[in-house]
Motif scaffolding. Structure first.
Motif: not given
Length: 147
Positions: A30, A137, A141
């Protein structure tokens, strides 16, 4: 030497966010520009765990491996990372997770400098945007894992 610090409040627990950031081996799934991750070793040291980890960062023609020492403080919900080897002169990052009303307060700090002056100049041009993308990010996630 670019530095970035940021504090965000997210709708998760401190434990959830600590677990997500501590899971270095999952970063390639990710995290932007992270091509690979390898945990070299893990060692319990009293109230902390020390992990030696390698990340391969890939961005356009730039592809570099760097090693770091990651110190996990599970009771304090804190993660401290320091650079060991690779393309940097130095690199440190710190995460702190604190439960607050409505979620978790995430404090993030990073300071680094590349050895290569050209890379350092390029990093300076997009550093803030890159740090924003990395923090987002982790947020995305968390939404996938806990949302």
């Amino acid at each position: 030497m670019p530095t970035h610090s940021e504090t965000r409040t997210l709708p998760y627990t401190a434990q959830q966010m600590y677990d997500l950031v501590a899971d270095v081996g999952s970063y390639p799934q990710f995290l932007p520009w992270t091509a690979a991750a390898r945990i070299r070793s893990r060692e319990e040291r009293g109230d902390s765990e020390v992990m030696l980890a390698d990340l391969v960062i890939s961005f356009k023609v730039f592809r570099e491996r760097f090693g770091s020492r990651v110190v996990l403080w599970p009771q304090d919900k804190r993660i401290d990372t320091e650079y060991l080897d690779g393309p940097f002169k130095h690199m440190v990052s710190k995460w702190k997770f604190t439960d607050v009303d409505g979620g978790v307060e995430v404090d993030f700090f990073v300071d680094f400098e590349f050895r290569n002056r050209i890379l350092q100049g390029a990093a300076g041009m997009f550093f803030y945007e890159a740090m924003q993308r990395i923090v987002r990010a982790f947020e995305r996630r968390a939404a996938v894992l806990y949302g």
